[in-house]
Design a protein around this motif. Structure first.
Motif, PDB file in Angstrom:
ATOM      1  N   TRP A 158       9.014  -3.407 -12.569  1.00 10.72           N
ATOM      2  CA  TRP A 158       7.703  -2.993 -12.844  1.00 10.72           C
ATOM      3  C   TRP A 158       7.266  -1.450 -12.066  1.00 10.72           C
ATOM      4  CZ3 TRP A 158       2.512  -6.460 -12.047  1.00 10.72           C
ATOM      5  CH2 TRP A 158       1.524  -6.044 -13.122  1.00 10.72           C
ATOM      6  N   PHE A 159       7.243  -1.561 -10.741  1.00 13.98           N
ATOM      7  CA  PHE A 159       6.900  -0.514 -10.158  1.00 13.98           C
ATOM      8  C   PHE A 159       7.800   0.036  -8.884  1.00 13.98           C
ATOM      9  CE2 PHE A 159       2.719  -2.017 -11.686  1.00 13.98           C
ATOM     10  CZ  PHE A 159       2.211  -0.940 -12.423  1.00 13.98           C
ATOM     11  N   PRO A 160       8.750   0.790  -9.401  1.00 17.65           N
ATOM     12  CA  PRO A 160       9.675   1.155  -8.293  1.00 17.65           C
ATOM     13  C   PRO A 160       9.280   2.590  -7.775  1.00 17.65           C
ATOM     14  CG  PRO A 160      10.646   1.629 -10.337  1.00 17.65           C
ATOM     15  CD  PRO A 160       9.322   1.079 -10.543  1.00 17.65           C
ATOM     16  N   ALA A 161       9.452   3.020  -6.511  1.00 16.01           N
ATOM     17  CA  ALA A 161       9.307   4.400  -5.956  1.00 16.01           C
ATOM     18  C   ALA A 161       9.889   4.288  -4.483  1.00 16.01           C
ATOM     19  CB  ALA A 161       7.691   4.460  -5.806  1.00 16.01           C
ATOM     20  N   TYR A 162       9.917   5.598  -4.315  1.00 14.89           N
ATOM     21  CA  TYR A 162      10.658   5.773  -2.823  1.00 14.89           C
ATOM     22  C   TYR A 162       9.985   6.945  -2.039  1.00 14.89           C
ATOM     23  CZ  TYR A 162      13.040   9.598  -5.569  1.00 14.89           C
ATOM     24  OH  TYR A 162      13.030  10.816  -6.254  1.00 14.89           O
ATOM     25  N   ASP A 163      10.596   6.905  -0.713  1.00 14.13           N
ATOM     26  CA  ASP A 163       9.828   8.395   0.015  1.00 14.13           C
ATOM     27  C   ASP A 163      10.842   9.329  -0.101  1.00 14.13           C
ATOM     28  OD1 ASP A 163       9.386  10.007   2.285  1.00 14.13           O
ATOM     29  OD2 ASP A 163       9.117   8.278   3.777  1.00 14.13           O
ATOM     30  N   THR A 164      10.190  10.609  -0.753  1.00 16.45           N
ATOM     31  CA  THR A 164      10.847  11.680  -1.135  1.00 16.45           C
ATOM     32  C   THR A 164      11.452  12.557  -0.123  1.00 16.45           C
ATOM     33  OG1 THR A 164       8.696  12.964  -1.019  1.00 16.45           O
ATOM     34  CG2 THR A 164       9.351  12.301  -3.208  1.00 16.45           C
ATOM     35  N   ARG A 196       0.919  -1.425   0.136  1.00 20.19           N
ATOM     36  CA  ARG A 196       0.076  -0.060  -0.016  1.00 20.19           C
ATOM     37  C   ARG A 196       0.966   1.218   0.121  1.00 20.19           C
ATOM     38  NH1 ARG A 196      -3.293  -3.049   3.736  1.00 20.19           N
ATOM     39  NH2 ARG A 196      -2.018  -2.020   5.310  1.00 20.19           N
ATOM     40  N   THR A 197       1.931   1.218   0.786  1.00 22.73           N
ATOM     41  CA  THR A 197       2.958   2.399   0.785  1.00 22.73           C
ATOM     42  C   THR A 197       3.563   2.820  -0.558  1.00 22.73           C
ATOM     43  OG1 THR A 197       3.412   1.994   3.217  1.00 22.73           O
ATOM     44  CG2 THR A 197       4.894   3.154   1.935  1.00 22.73           C
ATOM     45  N   LEU A 198       3.939   1.545  -1.214  1.00 27.12           N
ATOM     46  CA  LEU A 198       4.635   1.805  -2.590  1.00 27.12           C
ATOM     47  C   LEU A 198       3.611   2.370  -3.568  1.00 27.12           C
ATOM     48  CD1 LEU A 198       6.439   1.074  -4.771  1.00 27.12           C
ATOM     49  CD2 LEU A 198       5.777  -1.104  -4.894  1.00 27.12           C
ATOM     50  N   MET A 199       2.429   1.644  -3.622  1.00 24.91           N
ATOM     51  CA  MET A 199       1.290   2.404  -4.253  1.00 24.91           C
ATOM     52  C   MET A 199       0.998   3.782  -4.233  1.00 24.91           C
ATOM     53  SD  MET A 199      -0.828  -1.089  -4.542  1.00 24.91           S
ATOM     54  CE  MET A 199      -2.177  -0.612  -5.990  1.00 24.91           C
ATOM     55  N   GLU A 200       1.162   4.265  -3.015  1.00 25.63           N
ATOM     56  CA  GLU A 200       0.787   5.663  -2.601  1.00 25.63           C
ATOM     57  C   GLU A 200       1.771   6.533  -2.921  1.00 25.63           C
ATOM     58  OE1 GLU A 200       0.417   5.462   1.571  1.00 25.63           O
ATOM     59  OE2 GLU A 200      -1.737   4.632   1.616  1.00 25.63           O
ATOM     60  N   TRP A 201       3.231   6.142  -2.929  1.00 23.40           N
ATOM     61  CA  TRP A 201       4.448   6.531  -3.345  1.00 23.40           C
ATOM     62  C   TRP A 201       4.179   6.913  -4.786  1.00 23.40           C
ATOM     63  CZ3 TRP A 201       8.576   3.373  -0.559  1.00 23.40           C
ATOM     64  CH2 TRP A 201       8.482   3.813   0.871  1.00 23.40           C
ATOM     65  N   LYS A 202       3.827   5.871  -5.605  1.00 26.55           N
ATOM     66  CA  LYS A 202       3.964   5.601  -7.050  1.00 26.55           C
ATOM     67  C   LYS A 202       2.822   6.713  -7.657  1.00 26.55           C
ATOM     68  CE  LYS A 202       6.245   4.136 -10.434  1.00 26.55           C
ATOM     69  NZ  LYS A 202       7.556   4.081 -10.682  1.00 26.55           N
ATOM     70  N   SER A 203       1.572   6.664  -6.948  1.00 32.29           N
ATOM     71  CA  SER A 203       0.609   7.682  -7.304  1.00 32.29           C
ATOM     72  C   SER A 203       0.906   9.119  -7.217  1.00 32.29           C
ATOM     73  CB  SER A 203      -0.624   7.179  -6.591  1.00 32.29           C
ATOM     74  OG  SER A 203      -1.251   6.072  -6.911  1.00 32.29           O
ATOM     75  N   ALA A 204       1.751   9.257  -6.033  1.00 29.04           N
ATOM     76  CA  ALA A 204       2.372  10.570  -5.906  1.00 29.04           C
ATOM     77  C   ALA A 204       3.403  11.100  -6.603  1.00 29.04           C
ATOM     78  CB  ALA A 204       2.650  10.691  -4.541  1.00 29.04           C
ATOM     79  N   GLN A 205       4.245  10.230  -7.224  1.00 29.65           N
ATOM     80  CA  GLN A 205       5.184  10.222  -8.283  1.00 29.65           C
ATOM     81  C   GLN A 205       4.401  10.798  -9.740  1.00 29.65           C
ATOM     82  OE1 GLN A 205       7.802   6.875  -8.957  1.00 29.65           O
ATOM     83  NE2 GLN A 205       8.793   7.954 -10.913  1.00 29.65           N
ATOM     84  N   TYR A 206       3.434   9.832 -10.155  1.00 25.23           N
ATOM     85  CA  TYR A 206       2.744  10.136 -11.155  1.00 25.23           C
ATOM     86  C   TYR A 206       2.132  11.538 -11.390  1.00 25.23           C
ATOM     87  CZ  TYR A 206       2.798   5.111 -12.512  1.00 25.23           C
ATOM     88  OH  TYR A 206       3.083   3.780 -13.021  1.00 25.23           O
ATOM     89  N   ARG A 207       1.617  12.049 -10.182  1.00 23.26           N
ATOM     90  CA  ARG A 207       0.891  13.314  -9.984  1.00 23.26           C
ATOM     91  C   ARG A 207       2.052  14.480 -10.246  1.00 23.26           C
ATOM     92  NH1 ARG A 207      -2.279  10.690  -6.041  1.00 23.26           N
ATOM     93  NH2 ARG A 207      -0.693  11.678  -4.481  1.00 23.26           N
ATOM     94  N   ARG A 208       3.003  14.037  -9.456  1.00 28.94           N
ATOM     95  CA  ARG A 208       4.108  15.067  -9.318  1.00 28.94           C
ATOM     96  C   ARG A 208       4.775  15.411 -10.642  1.00 28.94           C
ATOM     97  NH1 ARG A 208       6.371  12.525  -5.661  1.00 28.94           N
ATOM     98  NH2 ARG A 208       8.241  11.449  -6.763  1.00 28.94           N
ATOM     99  N   THR A 209       4.816  14.370 -11.434  1.00 29.40           N
ATOM    100  CA  THR A 209       5.530  14.478 -12.686  1.00 29.40           C
ATOM    101  C   THR A 209       4.596  14.618 -13.877  1.00 29.40           C
ATOM    102  OG1 THR A 209       5.611  12.136 -13.119  1.00 29.40           O
ATOM    103  CG2 THR A 209       7.476  13.105 -12.200  1.00 29.40           C
TER     104      THR A 209
END
Length: 358
Positions: A253-259, A181-194
């Motif tokens: 597939w879906f990498p992301a991190y805590d900004t 769930r945390t990963l998916m939240e980070w990835k959604s935020a990344q999509y929005r941010r970019t």
């Protein structure tokens, strides 16, 4: 048939044909991925190609729209596409589409060596890979020689992260649903941010990922298992990746991190740890997926090639396809192949992302 109707004999034959192809065992090309998509996409189908004596000569997974528009199974998230066919199948692309009542079949990651649809690819792209078949030590040695500054900087940041934030630990196959769930939240935020479309806003994609994550025991699904890898500082996740693996290939597939931890490049640290753990688990290849990125250039040992395009049968429904899809495809291609325009487009997307966050 619907993917869920494939029986044990079909699955075994599918695996035999993939092994005979000699191509990397990409999990997106395995029957488990097609069956998983079938659970979330009503239009998902598999054509079973039969020869003399009911011998199965191949499988063609696809999705069908209301007017006969076809697309690769899981188009939009699948990183490797194409039919699974015996060399003696004897079909043409048009014959296969006609048998499936498809006016067209669209793809954006056609596997290299897919001769049936290769002539219909309008563009080809690199898909960077890490060859870890000789073990992680051999890969690290090559990385030190080929990208010495990148390796020194990344490992130094990992040490600094440990000194300044706490103990760094890595879990290759994390089972905690909260981490996903945390990963998916980070990835959604990344999509929005970019300024990009949030893939997880589509219910079928988020459901597909959750289902693949819940059924990720390699012994139960040897061709396609979900793997969630997480880098922690203490008990806090700082970077994560969810991908699909076969026995020998891990598709990133879906990498992301805590900004909050961006200055430590936790995503890069994660990828190095992931390569080491994957090599220890018998995986020989990490496929980073199509798309240019500096970190991919630093990590990769080579490239595979994938194609984008569509196979279209003559007729009025084909004209509808071209009217609806080709202008957009050509516009994207025009911008992508001109670095200055691509830079303008990226800055515009970033501005959209900033406006979204206000």
């Amino acid at each position: 048939m619907r993917p869920g109707a494939l029986d044990a004999g079909h699955i075994e034959r599918w695996r035999e044909l993939r092994a005979l192809s000699g191509t990397p065992a990409n999990p997106f090309m395995e029957p488990e991925f097609t069956r998983a998509v079938g659970r979330v996409r009503p239009g998902a189908r598999v054509a079973v190609v039969e020869g003399a004596g009911d011998t199965v000569l191949g499988f063609f997974p696809y999705e069908r729209g209301p007017l006969g528009q076809g697309r690769a199974i899981g188009l939009g998230v699948s990183d490797c596409q194409g039919p699974v066919l015996a060399p003696e199948h004897g079909l043409t692309a048009r014959e296969l589409l006609r048998a499936c009542s498809l006016a067209s079949w669209e793809f954006d990651n056609l596997e290299a060596g897919q001769t049936l649809f290769a002539p219909d690819a309008t563009e080809e792209f690199d898909s960077p890979v890490l060859d870890i078949g000789q073990g992680y030590a051999a890969y690290e040695k090559a990385l030190r020689a080929g990208s010495p500054k990148f390796f020194r900087t990344t490992t130094a940041k990992e040490r600094r992260l440990a000194r300044q934030a706490g103990e760094v630990r890595f879990v290759f196959d994390e089972r905690d649903p909260a981490a996903l769930r945390t990963l998916m939240e980070w990835k959604s935020a990344q999509y929005r941010r970019t300024g990009r479309r949030d893939r997880f806003a589509k219910e079928w994609i988020s459901t597909l990922v959750r289902q693949l994550a819940a059924d990720h025991t390699p012994g139960r699904t040897p061709g396609c298992s979900g793997v969630l890898s997480v880098l922690y500082v203490g008990d806090r996740p700082v970077a994560a990746h969810f991908g699909l693996r076969s026995r020998t290939v891990l598709s990133c597939w879906f990498p992301a991190y805590d900004t909050d931890f961006a200055k430590y490049s936790p995503g890069l640290v994660l990828h190095l740890r992931m390569a080491e753990a994957a090599a220890g688990a018998g995986i020989r290849l990490l496929d980073l997926g199509r798309g240019a990125a500096e970190y991919k250039d630093a990590l990769k040992t080579g490239n595979l090639r994938v194609g984008e395009g569509a196979s279209v049968r003559p007729g009025p429904r084909a004209a509808l396809y071209r009217l609806g899809r080709e202008p957009s495809r050509r516009a994207h291609s025009f911008v992508r192949n001109r670095p200055r325009l691509a830079g303008y487009a990226q800055r515009a997307l970033n501005q959209v992302g900033r406006l979204r966050d206000r």
